[in-house]
Design an enzyme around this catalytic site. Structure first.
Site: not given
Ligand code: 4GX
Length: 262
Positions: A88, A115, A153, A168
């Site tokens: 995120p 986390e 794609r 698209d």
């Molecule tokens: N867009 N998540 C990853 C664990 C995490 C946290 C920090 C690495 C660094 C998300 C999103 C997402 C939740 C996937 C936390 N891994 N990933 N996860 N929105 O929310 O890509």
């Protein structure tokens, strides 16, 4: 393009690799895919991939050693690959990001759980952090699938002419016009007459008009970010004039102040 995914849930990707355009891209040789199980790179008896955070606090953190070994193994399979951590905290995925990723020789997607991953992995083993949007998932797997789908794609030879990526939504920075198929009337609603006319020029113009109108109503931010050519400006002026005519007509129908009603 060669794509590797690093995850503790490799089975989540079985369905992804096996359906639709992604499956065809693999069958056609435009994509080579590999899924690496991070747990297979642990060296302890219980194959542990997470641990408690230094400094305390909630949740668990992905241990760095198995991840680093998994990344090294994936890199050995894919020359010149860019490593992408789904998180995120990353740059927000857009059509433009997808186009950039599609130009790489290889991609390694790292899917975190818990986390997150130890910050030293993010610092030293990751080229790019990517988010699919501002919401919290329980793992990076679905996010990686979204990103890979958008990228695959776009690869040359993956989409046929008829379904070309050039058609698209977003490839021209606008939303698409509506699409219609048979029957000519459905639940009392007819297909717009122009689409049955066989007049290709009129159809193209109608589509552009609807596309610009739809984009203005639903995503005006897209119009603000994008230069307009003369045709597009004219069409938007026509929409604006149509709206002004309606508003002017409305003011001619102001409630009669002597009618006694509000
Ligand atoms: N867009 N998540 C990853 C664990 C995490 C946290 C920090 C690495 C660094 C998300 C999103 C997402 C939740 C996937 C936390 N891994 N990933 N996860 N929105 O929310 O890509």
């Amino acid at each position: 393009m060669q794509i590797a995914v690093l995850t503790i849930f490799p089975n989540m990707f079985d369905l992804f690799w096996d359906h639709g355009i992604v499956r065809r891209a693999i069958a056609g040789g435009q994509v080579r895919s590999e899924t690496f199980d991070i747990r297979a790179f642990t060296e302890d008896r219980h194959h542990v991939t997470d641990d408690r955070p230094y400094g305390g606090g909630c949740g668990m953190v992905m241990k760095p050693e198995p991840l680093a070994r998994a990344i090294t193994a994936a890199k050995a399979h894919i020359e010149g690959a860019v490593t992408v951590l789904m998180s995120p905290q990353g740059d927000k995925l857009s059509q433009q990001t997808a186009e950039g990723l599609a130009r790489q020789r290889g991609l390694i997607f790292i899917c975190g759980r818990y986390e997150g991953v130890d910050a030293r992995i993010a610092r030293c083993h990751v080229d790019y952090e990517l988010s699919i949007g501002d919401y919290v998932l329980s793992g990076g797997e679905l996010a990686a699938m979204v990103a890979m789908d958008a990228v695959i794609r776009l690869l040359p030879g993956v989409l046929g002419g008829a379904e070309s990526a050039a058609c698209d939504s977003f490839s021209n920075g606008l939303l698409e016009h509506g699409h219609y198929t048979r029957p000519r009337e459905f639940e009392g609603r007819a297909v717009p007459e122009v689409l049955l006319s066989g007049d290709h020029q009129a159809i193209a113009h109608w589509r552009q008009r609807m596309s610009l109108g739809e984009t203005f109503l639903r995503r005006p931010d897209l119009l603000e970010q994008r230069p307009l050519d003369d045709r597009e400006r004219t069409i938007l002026q026509e929409w604006s004039q149509a709206l002004e005519r309606i508003l002017k007509h409305q003011s001619a129908h102001r409630p009669d102040p002597l009618s006694g009603r509000q």
